[in-house]
Design a protein around this motif. Structure first.
Motif: not given
Length: 121
Positions: A88-117
């Protein structure tokens, strides 16, 4: 030496001095705190709990001073939370990173997708 050449040389010298003085007073865009040493510790395999503690303390200092969090700070904290099994805390931090730095969204989405697997990066 003609007077015109001396004036040009003096003006160039003043311009260079002003330029260098302007660079010397420039402040950093971000407040880094212990971010860089903690990334190094992460790659060395040091204690994840200690790294989280240091990054969280740094984040509090950054917010208290009103400075900007540097790119990657929340992503690094998220990676540490992932390693500690705190999804839960991981997801929150990745979402915060995406919000602050939109250019990181593809990488954060990749990490979120693979962390769930099933786990670790």
């Amino acid at each position: 030496m003609p007077i015109l050449t001396l004036r040009r040389a003096a003006l160039c010298g003043l311009a260079a001095t002003a330029l260098l003085a302007g660079c010397a007073t420039q402040q950093s865009l971000y407040q880094w705190e212990d971010y860089q040493p903690q990334v190094y510790q992460y790659f060395k395999g040091e204690s994840k709990e200690a790294q989280v503690t240091a990054l969280e303390a740094g984040l509090q200092k950054i917010h208290a001073s009103g400075a900007a969090v540097p790119p990657g700070y929340h992503a690094q904290l998220g990676m540490l939370y992932l390693d500690l099994g705190k999804g839960d805390q991981m997801v929150q931090q990745f979402q915060t990173e995406k919000a602050l730095f939109p250019e990181s969204a593809p990488y954060m989405d990749f990490l979120l997708k693979h962390a769930g697997k099933g786990g670790k990066k």
